[in-house]
Design a protein around this motif. Structure first.
Motif, PDB file in Angstrom:
ATOM      1  N   ASP A 257      60.023   8.772 -28.095  1.00 27.20           N
ATOM      2  CA  ASP A 257      58.985   9.600 -28.690  1.00 27.20           C
ATOM      3  C   ASP A 257      57.926   8.803 -29.457  1.00 27.20           C
ATOM      4  OD1 ASP A 257      60.204  12.013 -27.814  1.00 27.20           O
ATOM      5  OD2 ASP A 257      61.592  11.931 -29.507  1.00 27.20           O
ATOM      6  N   LEU A 258      58.386   7.829 -30.231  1.00 30.25           N
ATOM      7  CA  LEU A 258      57.492   7.124 -31.151  1.00 30.25           C
ATOM      8  C   LEU A 258      57.019   5.774 -30.625  1.00 30.25           C
ATOM      9  CD1 LEU A 258      59.390   8.069 -34.419  1.00 30.25           C
ATOM     10  CD2 LEU A 258      57.199   8.981 -33.648  1.00 30.25           C
ATOM     11  N   LYS A 259      57.557   5.342 -29.474  1.00 28.65           N
ATOM     12  CA  LYS A 259      57.128   4.105 -28.803  1.00 28.65           C
ATOM     13  C   LYS A 259      57.339   2.854 -29.659  1.00 28.65           C
ATOM     14  CE  LYS A 259      54.719   7.518 -26.713  1.00 28.65           C
ATOM     15  NZ  LYS A 259      54.634   8.878 -27.271  1.00 28.65           N
ATOM     16  N   LEU A 260      58.384   2.862 -30.472  1.00 25.50           N
ATOM     17  CA  LEU A 260      58.705   1.697 -31.293  1.00 25.50           C
ATOM     18  C   LEU A 260      59.557   0.715 -30.499  1.00 25.50           C
ATOM     19  CD1 LEU A 260      59.455   3.362 -34.741  1.00 25.50           C
ATOM     20  CD2 LEU A 260      57.683   1.654 -34.297  1.00 25.50           C
ATOM     21  N   VAL A 266      58.524  -7.413 -29.336  1.00 25.53           N
ATOM     22  CA  VAL A 266      59.478  -7.488 -28.227  1.00 25.53           C
ATOM     23  C   VAL A 266      59.210  -6.357 -27.235  1.00 25.53           C
ATOM     24  CG1 VAL A 266      61.925  -7.365 -27.587  1.00 25.53           C
ATOM     25  CG2 VAL A 266      61.227  -8.613 -29.648  1.00 25.53           C
ATOM     26  N   ASP A 267      59.170  -6.681 -25.942  1.00 26.69           N
ATOM     27  CA  ASP A 267      58.891  -5.674 -24.903  1.00 26.69           C
ATOM     28  C   ASP A 267      60.142  -4.880 -24.550  1.00 26.69           C
ATOM     29  OD1 ASP A 267      56.441  -6.841 -24.970  1.00 26.69           O
ATOM     30  OD2 ASP A 267      56.446  -7.553 -22.905  1.00 26.69           O
ATOM     31  N   THR A 289      49.897  -3.357 -20.053  1.00 25.23           N
ATOM     32  CA  THR A 289      48.833  -2.719 -20.834  1.00 25.23           C
ATOM     33  C   THR A 289      49.420  -1.891 -21.976  1.00 25.23           C
ATOM     34  OG1 THR A 289      47.463  -2.570 -18.837  1.00 25.23           O
ATOM     35  CG2 THR A 289      46.839  -1.182 -20.698  1.00 25.23           C
ATOM     36  N   PHE A 290      50.522  -1.185 -21.673  1.00 30.43           N
ATOM     37  CA  PHE A 290      51.178  -0.375 -22.703  1.00 30.43           C
ATOM     38  C   PHE A 290      51.642  -1.249 -23.872  1.00 30.43           C
ATOM     39  CE2 PHE A 290      55.157   1.053 -24.603  1.00 30.43           C
ATOM     40  CZ  PHE A 290      54.817   2.326 -25.046  1.00 30.43           C
ATOM     41  N   TRP A 291      52.373  -2.318 -23.565  1.00 32.61           N
ATOM     42  CA  TRP A 291      52.924  -3.146 -24.633  1.00 32.61           C
ATOM     43  C   TRP A 291      51.826  -3.837 -25.432  1.00 32.61           C
ATOM     44  CZ3 TRP A 291      57.137  -1.977 -26.634  1.00 32.61           C
ATOM     45  CH2 TRP A 291      58.245  -1.582 -25.883  1.00 32.61           C
ATOM     46  N   LYS A 292      50.770  -4.250 -24.764  1.00 32.40           N
ATOM     47  CA  LYS A 292      49.663  -4.885 -25.474  1.00 32.40           C
ATOM     48  C   LYS A 292      49.081  -3.921 -26.502  1.00 32.40           C
ATOM     49  CE  LYS A 292      45.203  -7.172 -24.744  1.00 32.40           C
ATOM     50  NZ  LYS A 292      44.175  -7.595 -23.735  1.00 32.40           N
ATOM     51  N   ALA A 293      48.963  -2.662 -26.120  1.00 36.17           N
ATOM     52  CA  ALA A 293      48.416  -1.654 -27.031  1.00 36.17           C
ATOM     53  C   ALA A 293      49.397  -1.317 -28.146  1.00 36.17           C
ATOM     54  CB  ALA A 293      48.042  -0.395 -26.252  1.00 36.17           C
ATOM     55  N   TYR A 294      50.653  -1.054 -27.795  1.00 35.66           N
ATOM     56  CA  TYR A 294      51.593  -0.536 -28.798  1.00 35.66           C
ATOM     57  C   TYR A 294      52.185  -1.613 -29.703  1.00 35.66           C
ATOM     58  CZ  TYR A 294      51.138   4.313 -27.614  1.00 35.66           C
ATOM     59  OH  TYR A 294      50.632   5.578 -27.472  1.00 35.66           O
ATOM     60  N   LYS A 297      49.691  -1.457 -32.320  1.00 39.67           N
ATOM     61  CA  LYS A 297      49.794  -0.207 -33.059  1.00 39.67           C
ATOM     62  C   LYS A 297      51.036  -0.143 -33.940  1.00 39.67           C
ATOM     63  CE  LYS A 297      49.083   3.385 -30.246  1.00 39.67           C
ATOM     64  NZ  LYS A 297      48.018   4.254 -30.807  1.00 39.67           N
ATOM     65  N   ASN A 298      52.096  -0.877 -33.548  1.00 37.50           N
ATOM     66  CA  ASN A 298      53.360  -0.823 -34.278  1.00 37.50           C
ATOM     67  C   ASN A 298      53.431  -1.787 -35.458  1.00 37.50           C
ATOM     68  OD1 ASN A 298      54.363   1.144 -32.582  1.00 37.50           O
ATOM     69  ND2 ASN A 298      55.487  -0.281 -31.270  1.00 37.50           N
ATOM     70  N   GLU A 299      52.448  -2.649 -35.589  1.00 40.04           N
ATOM     71  CA  GLU A 299      52.490  -3.649 -36.656  1.00 40.04           C
ATOM     72  C   GLU A 299      52.642  -3.019 -38.033  1.00 40.04           C
ATOM     73  OE1 GLU A 299      49.062  -6.101 -36.294  1.00 40.04           O
ATOM     74  OE2 GLU A 299      49.807  -7.186 -34.524  1.00 40.04           O
TER      75      GLU A 299
END
Length: 524
Positions: A257-260, A266-267, A289-294, A297-299
């Motif tokens: 849900d939260l994409k953490l 870490v991928d 592309t997803f991991w680069k974005a998230y 965003k997760n920092e």
């Protein structure tokens, strides 16, 4: 000119045209051709709070200008409700015009919708309409009554989803909202222009797990959304609310849900019980592309103190809103494309366009996501309808309406008899400034799915303009709310001194509605 006069002149002109020999069609074909098309757009779990036409503070930061076009050129319903706030049962009600206990689809876990029964598309199909559904079905069994159907498997996937047809199941590559939009336009291109159509465009979005299109990954990164005042609700006096498992900061899956990620940079996702419908559907390039974005965003999450539960709870709310509202951005773009298509192809004037969702949804109210409860946020359904020449622009309808009313209303607008066994009423008079004196003053609700996802107990109840009475019947727990004094439903006043009269009145009305709708004794 009123509707009856318009119909009278239309009939006279038609007879003259036919008599003078200028028509190569039969009279029946001309009558069918004059009937309106119906484009029924339904999303999944789209909260009223997230549509800017309704004015909620959240939606003002994430506006929906294209969806709002339907409201501004037609009618906006402010008191439209479902009778069972969960995906499949609500869809079954829309198809049949009947409450769950009558159409037989009471839970998402049912073995399947009974496709042999009478439905709206079947009635329309027998009366000259082309009928089709594209997108979310979620009724287990195959669709019946449609000339064409292309549906998502189960809940569907956001990336590269499978679509099922009468012939096979095929994976289509792309983002699900965009695919459904393109498929809808393609079907409209291929339709028989001599016949009216009833087309259901059903989006998966914004259902869980709220994966935005790549173009919207960073759309709301810098937006801070207002948190509901009751986000940290303690559920005092509301037993069933205290037992649910749909709390954002306790029950959301941090991976799914939260994409953490499991660790910073870490991928690998944290807990995700359905990897096959999320990352498992992405290509390698999409994952990158997803991991680069998230990761970016997760920092901010990894900078929080792990012991600061309040800060973590607030962060999770913001992530939920950023993703949920970014997903809705694609839906709004879809609606804009479809409305533009109607304009460009000369279809707008004779097409009744409907926008709704299968139920409401929680956007942090009571600390929740999901739906199911009879409380306002999940019982309220967004609804807007336009039909040029028949529905005035900018109209607001505040009368109590319900999803059992959709099928009768559409039949009314196309001039077909409403079957006696449909339990809803046509709300066409509400749209034409002729509200019947005996229009309903109360609504019936019944939720059945327990045990099940999110552990919401079975309950039924009645709502009028001001009060709501709810009975959790397997626990023998009652709740009564004064919606005027307590619109967020925080204070259960059932059993308090001074509430005896309204409790008795609401209880009698509840029993009367159960009798009216022929609710079986074992469901009371």
């Amino acid at each position: 000119m009123n509707t009856e006069m318009t119909r009278g002149y239309s009939f006279i002109l038609l007879m003259l045209w036919f008599a003078l020999g200028f028509s190569s069609c039969s009279m029946d074909e001309k009558v069918v051709e004059s009937k309106p098309n119906i484009l029924f757009i339904m999303t999944d779990d789209h909260a009223l709070q997230a549509i800017s036409a309704y004015g909620h503070p959240l939606s003002q930061l994430a506006p929906t200008p294209n969806i709002d076009r339907i409201a501004s050129s037609g009618a906006l319903f402010t008191s439209n409700f479902c009778g069972n706030s969960i995906c499949g049962p609500s869809r079954a009600t829309v198809l049949t015009g009947k409450h769950s206990h009558k159409n037989g689809f009471m839970r998402n876990t049912n073995i399947g919708f009974d496709g042999t029964q009478q439905t709206l598309p079947k009635i329309l199909g027998k009366n000259g309409y082309q009928t089709a559904i594209i997108g979310k079905w979620h009724l287990v069994s195959e669709p019946t009554g449609f000339d064409h159907w292309e549906i998502l498997h189960d809940q569907g996937e956001y990336n590269n989803p499978d679509f099922i047809t009468k012939q096979d199941t095929t994976q289509k590559f792309g983002y699900v909202t965009d695919l459904i939009t393109d498929m809808t336009k393609d079907l409209l291109d291929k339709r028989d222009p001599e016949k009216p159509f009833y087309l259901m465009m059903h989006h998966k979005a914004p259902h869980r797990n709220w994966v935005p299109a790549e173009r919207h990954y960073h759309l709301y990164d810098d937006t801070e959304f207002p948190m509901p005042d009751n986000y940290f609700d303690d559920y005092e006096g509301r037993y069933a609310a205290s037992q649910q498992e749909m709390n954002i900061y306790r029950d959301m899956f941090e991976g799914h849900d939260l994409k953490l990620s499991t660790e910073k940079g870490v991928d690998s996702l944290r807990y995700d019980p359905w990897p096959h419908v999320f990352m498992g559907r992405m290509t390698d390039e999409e994952k990158e592309t997803f991991w680069k974005a998230y990761h970016k965003k997760n920092e901010s999450y990894f900078e929080l103190d792990p012991a600061d539960s309040v800060a973590i709870a607030k962060w999770k709310f913001q992530r939920y809103m950023q993703d949920y509202l970014a997903v809705i951005k694609s839906v709004d773009e879809s609606v804009g494309e479809i409305l533009d298509y109607l304009d460009e192809n000369g279809l707008s004037e004779n097409t009744l366009v409907v926008y709704t969702s299968d139920q409401g949804f929680y956007l942090g109210e009571h600390g929740w996501f999901d739906k199911r409860f009879m409380y306002e946020e999940s019982m309220l359904m967004p609804l807007m309808i336009r039909y040029p020449g028949y529905i005035g622009e900018g109209l607001q309808v505040s009368n109590l309406t319900q999803n059992i009313d959709f099928a009768p209303t559409f039949l009314d607008y196309v001039g077909l008899q409403i079957p006696d066994d449909m339990q809803g009423e046509s709300f066409r008079p509400l749209l034409e400034n002729s509200t019947p004196e005996d229009w309903r003053q109360t609504l019936y609700y019944h939720y059945y799915e327990f045990p099940g996802f999110h552990s919401v107990r079975k309950h039924y109840g009645v709502r009028d303009e001001r009060h709501k009475l709810i009975y959790f019947y397997e626990e023998d727990k009652w709740e009564l709310f004064d919606l005027e004094k307590d619109p967020t439903e925080m204070n259960n006043i059932y059993g308090l001194h001074g509430t005896e009269e309204i409790t008795d009145k609401m209880t009698q009305e509840l029993r009367a509605l159960q009798d009216k709708y022929e609710v079986p004794e074992d469901h009371r």
